[in-house]
Design a protein around this motif. Sequence first.
Motif, mmCIF file in Angstrom:
data_model
loop_
_atom_site.group_PDB
_atom_site.id
_atom_site.type_symbol
_atom_site.label_atom_id
_atom_site.label_comp_id
_atom_site.label_asym_id
_atom_site.label_seq_id
_atom_site.Cartn_x
_atom_site.Cartn_y
_atom_site.Cartn_z
ATOM 1 N N GLU A 61 0.832 -1.206 0.000
ATOM 2 C CA GLU A 61 0.000 0.000 0.000
ATOM 3 C C GLU A 61 0.867 1.256 0.000
ATOM 4 O OE1 GLU A 61 -3.562 2.073 2.679
ATOM 5 O OE2 GLU A 61 -2.924 0.010 3.091
ATOM 6 N N MET A 62 1.994 1.214 0.723
ATOM 7 C CA MET A 62 2.879 2.384 0.812
ATOM 8 C C MET A 62 3.676 2.611 -0.469
ATOM 9 S SD MET A 62 4.539 1.801 4.571
ATOM 10 C CE MET A 62 3.522 1.254 5.936
ATOM 11 N N PHE A 63 4.176 1.495 -1.051
ATOM 12 C CA PHE A 63 5.117 1.611 -2.169
ATOM 13 C C PHE A 63 4.502 1.258 -3.522
ATOM 14 C CE2 PHE A 63 7.813 1.227 1.528
ATOM 15 C CZ PHE A 63 8.867 2.071 1.265
ATOM 16 N N GLY A 64 3.287 0.742 -3.512
ATOM 17 C CA GLY A 64 2.651 0.355 -4.763
ATOM 18 C C GLY A 64 2.998 -1.049 -5.203
ATOM 19 N N THR A 65 3.972 -1.666 -4.531
ATOM 20 C CA THR A 65 4.369 -3.043 -4.823
ATOM 21 C C THR A 65 5.173 -3.564 -3.643
ATOM 22 O OG1 THR A 65 5.547 -4.486 -6.383
ATOM 23 C CG2 THR A 65 6.533 -2.357 -5.927
ATOM 24 N N CYS A 66 5.269 -4.874 -3.540
ATOM 25 C CA CYS A 66 6.092 -5.471 -2.485
ATOM 26 C C CYS A 66 6.401 -6.908 -2.858
ATOM 27 C CB CYS A 66 5.377 -5.439 -1.134
ATOM 28 S SG CYS A 66 6.352 -6.183 0.204
#
Length: 251
Positions: free
Chosen positions: A192-197
Amino acid sequence: MPPVVVFPHIPKTAGQTVLEALKQLVPEEAFSPVRTHANAAPDAQMPSGYRLYAGHIDWVDLDTLPDDRFAFTVLRDPRERIASFYFYLIREAAKLSAEELASKARTNMRTVTSVSADDYFFGGDRAWQRFVHDHYNNFYCNYLTTRKIRGWTEVADLDQPELVRRALDGAGALQRIYTVDGLDDLEAELAEMFGTCPEIQGTYVNAGPNAGRTARWPALLERFERDDSAGRLERFVEADVKLIRGLGFET
């Protein structure tokens, strides 16, 4: 802009797996060069200007970072953490030459392979016992209370209820605490913070044989030769067990 991420990594709690994921989300130049508590003074572990602070670090200066930071750590069953750390040292020591093992930097690995489990945990001189208590004796409570990897002496005189209470208070300075069985929640929040994980849950980096499938605590207890050693080591987890339950997790 994602928040500054702070990950005080407790040894043998899937931290290398988490670190590898974080390193794919944050550019190398934005990763603080302080990766272990020995790299800097306790109050200089988080130099300004970076987006990621992670490693076996002290976090006494956490409050100097931006207010919107995302600080978290990961816990596992405290018995399994102790046993995993012990057997990890044995595995790593076996990879070293005799010359490497003789160095001062390898004192822990040299000791774990040269004395009985009883003497490793409960023998040695005062300095050795300080090392053992710093790294094994209710480490979660000590770390959350003092914010230091080697903080045991600062809390050694506290009774257990007070130590647990202070650790629960200390945990409030972090945005989240996860367990090794709940890293899918961390995946979701980072995405949610980085757009990917990258995938974290079920991924094993720097883990031993049969990672996630075999309990190591019984194997450690079998190594003891003295009748009282198992009970003495059990006292090294009593406060941490109460802390974990106080945080709402099962042990």
